[in-house]
Scaffold this motif. Structure first.
Motif, PDB file in Angstrom:
ATOM      1  N   ALA A  37      36.710  36.581  42.493  1.00 21.25           N
ATOM      2  CA  ALA A  37      36.161  37.655  43.321  1.00 21.25           C
ATOM      3  C   ALA A  37      34.649  37.793  43.196  1.00 21.25           C
ATOM      4  O   ALA A  37      33.990  38.328  44.100  1.00 21.25           O
ATOM      5  CB  ALA A  37      36.826  38.984  42.967  1.00 21.25           C
ATOM      6  N   VAL A  38      34.081  37.322  42.082  1.00 19.36           N
ATOM      7  CA  VAL A  38      32.641  37.492  41.865  1.00 19.36           C
ATOM      8  C   VAL A  38      31.914  36.160  41.715  1.00 19.36           C
ATOM      9  O   VAL A  38      30.717  36.126  41.430  1.00 19.36           O
ATOM     10  CB  VAL A  38      32.371  38.367  40.620  1.00 19.36           C
ATOM     11  CG1 VAL A  38      32.806  39.800  40.870  1.00 19.36           C
ATOM     12  CG2 VAL A  38      33.072  37.813  39.379  1.00 19.36           C
ATOM     13  N   LEU A  39      32.622  35.063  41.921  1.00 18.20           N
ATOM     14  CA  LEU A  39      32.036  33.730  41.751  1.00 18.20           C
ATOM     15  C   LEU A  39      31.260  33.352  43.008  1.00 18.20           C
ATOM     16  O   LEU A  39      31.784  33.416  44.114  1.00 18.20           O
ATOM     17  CB  LEU A  39      33.151  32.715  41.499  1.00 18.20           C
ATOM     18  CG  LEU A  39      32.743  31.294  41.109  1.00 18.20           C
ATOM     19  CD1 LEU A  39      32.000  31.281  39.788  1.00 18.20           C
ATOM     20  CD2 LEU A  39      33.970  30.401  41.053  1.00 18.20           C
ATOM     21  N   ARG A  40      30.012  32.932  42.836  1.00 25.68           N
ATOM     22  CA  ARG A  40      29.168  32.528  43.956  1.00 25.68           C
ATOM     23  C   ARG A  40      28.475  31.214  43.614  1.00 25.68           C
ATOM     24  O   ARG A  40      27.870  31.093  42.550  1.00 25.68           O
ATOM     25  CB  ARG A  40      28.094  33.588  44.239  1.00 25.68           C
ATOM     26  CG  ARG A  40      28.610  35.003  44.430  1.00 25.68           C
ATOM     27  CD  ARG A  40      29.217  35.209  45.803  1.00 25.68           C
ATOM     28  NE  ARG A  40      29.687  36.574  45.967  1.00 25.68           N
ATOM     29  CZ  ARG A  40      30.917  36.982  45.747  1.00 25.68           C
ATOM     30  NH1 ARG A  40      31.831  36.133  45.326  1.00 25.68           N
ATOM     31  NH2 ARG A  40      31.269  38.240  45.936  1.00 25.68           N
ATOM     32  N   PRO A  41      28.508  30.225  44.512  1.00 27.43           N
ATOM     33  CA  PRO A  41      27.801  28.965  44.244  1.00 27.43           C
ATOM     34  C   PRO A  41      26.324  29.171  43.927  1.00 27.43           C
ATOM     35  O   PRO A  41      25.754  28.457  43.097  1.00 27.43           O
ATOM     36  CB  PRO A  41      27.987  28.181  45.556  1.00 27.43           C
ATOM     37  CG  PRO A  41      29.260  28.707  46.124  1.00 27.43           C
ATOM     38  CD  PRO A  41      29.270  30.169  45.784  1.00 27.43           C
ATOM     39  N   ARG A 160      36.538  48.216  41.449  1.00 27.86           N
ATOM     40  CA  ARG A 160      37.039  46.848  41.628  1.00 27.86           C
ATOM     41  C   ARG A 160      36.633  45.966  40.459  1.00 27.86           C
ATOM     42  O   ARG A 160      37.437  45.177  39.946  1.00 27.86           O
ATOM     43  CB  ARG A 160      36.490  46.260  42.935  1.00 27.86           C
ATOM     44  CG  ARG A 160      36.818  44.792  43.144  1.00 27.86           C
ATOM     45  CD  ARG A 160      36.437  44.344  44.541  1.00 27.86           C
ATOM     46  NE  ARG A 160      35.031  44.497  44.814  1.00 27.86           N
ATOM     47  CZ  ARG A 160      34.103  43.589  44.491  1.00 27.86           C
ATOM     48  NH1 ARG A 160      34.452  42.491  43.845  1.00 27.86           N
ATOM     49  NH2 ARG A 160      32.837  43.777  44.802  1.00 27.86           N
ATOM     50  N   LEU A 161      35.401  46.105  40.002  1.00 29.42           N
ATOM     51  CA  LEU A 161      34.932  45.268  38.904  1.00 29.42           C
ATOM     52  C   LEU A 161      35.551  45.683  37.572  1.00 29.42           C
ATOM     53  O   LEU A 161      35.908  44.845  36.750  1.00 29.42           O
ATOM     54  CB  LEU A 161      33.402  45.325  38.813  1.00 29.42           C
ATOM     55  CG  LEU A 161      32.658  44.760  40.034  1.00 29.42           C
ATOM     56  CD1 LEU A 161      31.162  44.970  39.895  1.00 29.42           C
ATOM     57  CD2 LEU A 161      32.969  43.284  40.221  1.00 29.42           C
ATOM     58  N   VAL A 162      35.701  46.977  37.368  1.00 35.21           N
ATOM     59  CA  VAL A 162      36.320  47.459  36.132  1.00 35.21           C
ATOM     60  C   VAL A 162      37.778  47.017  36.051  1.00 35.21           C
ATOM     61  O   VAL A 162      38.280  46.710  34.970  1.00 35.21           O
ATOM     62  CB  VAL A 162      36.227  48.999  36.040  1.00 35.21           C
ATOM     63  CG1 VAL A 162      37.113  49.535  34.926  1.00 35.21           C
ATOM     64  CG2 VAL A 162      34.787  49.419  35.778  1.00 35.21           C
ATOM     65  N   SER A 163      38.432  46.943  37.190  1.00 40.69           N
ATOM     66  CA  SER A 163      39.857  46.602  37.190  1.00 40.69           C
ATOM     67  C   SER A 163      40.113  45.198  36.674  1.00 40.69           C
ATOM     68  O   SER A 163      41.235  44.865  36.285  1.00 40.69           O
ATOM     69  CB  SER A 163      40.439  46.737  38.599  1.00 40.69           C
ATOM     70  OG  SER A 163      39.952  45.715  39.451  1.00 40.69           O
ATOM     71  N   THR A 164      39.084  44.350  36.654  1.00 38.34           N
ATOM     72  CA  THR A 164      39.254  42.991  36.151  1.00 38.34           C
ATOM     73  C   THR A 164      38.745  42.826  34.736  1.00 38.34           C
ATOM     74  O   THR A 164      38.749  41.732  34.194  1.00 38.34           O
ATOM     75  CB  THR A 164      38.522  41.975  37.049  1.00 38.34           C
ATOM     76  OG1 THR A 164      37.108  42.255  37.030  1.00 38.34           O
ATOM     77  CG2 THR A 164      39.036  42.044  38.480  1.00 38.34           C
ATOM     78  N   GLU A 165      38.287  43.924  34.106  1.00 36.28           N
ATOM     79  CA  GLU A 165      37.795  43.833  32.732  1.00 36.28           C
ATOM     80  C   GLU A 165      38.923  43.454  31.778  1.00 36.28           C
ATOM     81  O   GLU A 165      40.026  43.988  31.854  1.00 36.28           O
ATOM     82  CB  GLU A 165      37.201  45.178  32.290  1.00 36.28           C
ATOM     83  CG  GLU A 165      35.844  45.494  32.916  1.00 36.28           C
ATOM     84  CD  GLU A 165      34.761  44.567  32.407  1.00 36.28           C
ATOM     85  OE1 GLU A 165      34.394  44.674  31.231  1.00 36.28           O
ATOM     86  OE2 GLU A 165      34.284  43.729  33.181  1.00 36.28           O
ATOM     87  N   GLN A 166      38.626  42.527  30.870  1.00 33.48           N
ATOM     88  CA  GLN A 166      39.640  42.045  29.931  1.00 33.48           C
ATOM     89  C   GLN A 166      39.398  42.525  28.498  1.00 33.48           C
ATOM     90  O   GLN A 166      40.069  42.129  27.585  1.00 33.48           O
ATOM     91  CB  GLN A 166      39.657  40.511  29.955  1.00 33.48           C
ATOM     92  CG  GLN A 166      40.006  39.930  31.315  1.00 33.48           C
ATOM     93  CD  GLN A 166      41.395  40.348  31.765  1.00 33.48           C
ATOM     94  OE1 GLN A 166      42.356  40.252  31.003  1.00 33.48           O
ATOM     95  NE2 GLN A 166      41.511  40.829  32.992  1.00 33.48           N
ATOM     96  N   GLY A 167      38.375  43.365  28.336  1.00 28.09           N
ATOM     97  CA  GLY A 167      38.072  43.851  26.985  1.00 28.09           C
ATOM     98  C   GLY A 167      37.001  42.991  26.344  1.00 28.09           C
ATOM     99  O   GLY A 167      36.885  41.806  26.589  1.00 28.09           O
ATOM    100  N   GLY A 168      36.194  43.631  25.492  1.00 25.41           N
ATOM    101  CA  GLY A 168      35.152  42.903  24.782  1.00 25.41           C
ATOM    102  C   GLY A 168      33.963  42.551  25.644  1.00 25.41           C
ATOM    103  O   GLY A 168      33.117  41.751  25.252  1.00 25.41           O
ATOM    104  N   SER A 169      33.846  43.149  26.827  1.00 30.80           N
ATOM    105  CA  SER A 169      32.762  42.811  27.747  1.00 30.80           C
ATOM    106  C   SER A 169      31.600  43.761  27.568  1.00 30.80           C
ATOM    107  O   SER A 169      31.762  44.933  27.235  1.00 30.80           O
ATOM    108  CB  SER A 169      33.262  42.878  29.191  1.00 30.80           C
ATOM    109  OG  SER A 169      32.198  42.736  30.078  1.00 30.80           O
TER     110      SER A 169
END
Length: 203
Positions: A37-41, A160-169
């Motif tokens: 979702a946040v990857l950009r070339p 949206r960005l917080v929902s993908t947090e996996q911890g330790g960020s």
């Protein structure tokens, strides 16, 4: 015409770090899903890295699986032909062989690399939010959006960005920001500690 808002997008990481990120993307489906979702070339500084990112992400979006080595090589060669616009006579020397070596190294086992993955996701999410903040600041200044619309857009992006947090960020640590204007750093600090009510000062 609408003025385009510019935000520095390229990563501050060395070429070797970017290559490690690509290796993780092509070998780790979980990391690919988290990054998509946040990857950009344009985040990548090196040309072939940008091409590889686009090929890997496009394949995953279409097939819902990571590309095979032959599949990636074929698509990467085509992407590099478009980027370099090489003549056919030079194709083998300046495109096919370098791409072949690149892909071969890309598939070499990389291990967990949890720190590389975390730092890359932090960077991508930071850039995503920076772009939204800059765009919404411009929309507000030029009357294209109301204060309520600006707040809602930023809130949705944040959630949206917080929902993908996996911890330790460190993504929401203001000290982790890279090249964000000071006024937006301050705006962001208020935003994430007061539920966006700090935006009232800007409006």
């Amino acid at each position: 015409p609408r003025k385009k808002i510019h935000c520095m997008t390229k990563s501050p990481f060395p070429r070797e770090f970017e290559f490690a990120v690509l290796s993780c993307l092509v070998q780790d489906a979980k990391f690919m899903r988290e990054s998509l979702a946040v990857l950009r070339p344009e985040h990548f500084q090196d040309g072939i890295h940008r091409s590889a990112c686009e090929v890997i992400a496009t394949h995953y979006q279409r097939a819902n699986e990571l590309p095979s080595k032959p599949g990636l090589l074929s698509a990467l060669v085509e992407a590099e032909r478009r980027r370099i616009r090489a003549k056919k006579a030079n194709d083998e020397a300046i495109i096919v062989e370098p791409c072949s070596q690149f892909v071969e190294k890309l598939f070499q086992p990389v291990g967990e690399m949890s720190d590389v993955k975390r730092r890359w996701l932090d960077f991508c999410k930071t850039r995503e939010l920076e772009n939204v903040l800059l765009e919404q600041q411009d929309n507000l200044t030029n009357g294209r959006s109301s204060p309520a619309e600006v707040v809602e857009t930023i809130r949705r992006t944040y959630q949206r960005l917080v929902s993908t947090e996996q911890g330790g960020s460190n993504f929401f640590d203001p000290n982790h920001l890279i090249a964000l204007p000071q006024e937006l750093v301050e705006m962001r600090q208020r935003t994430f500690t007061t539920g966006f009510t700090g935006l009232d000062d800007k409006m």
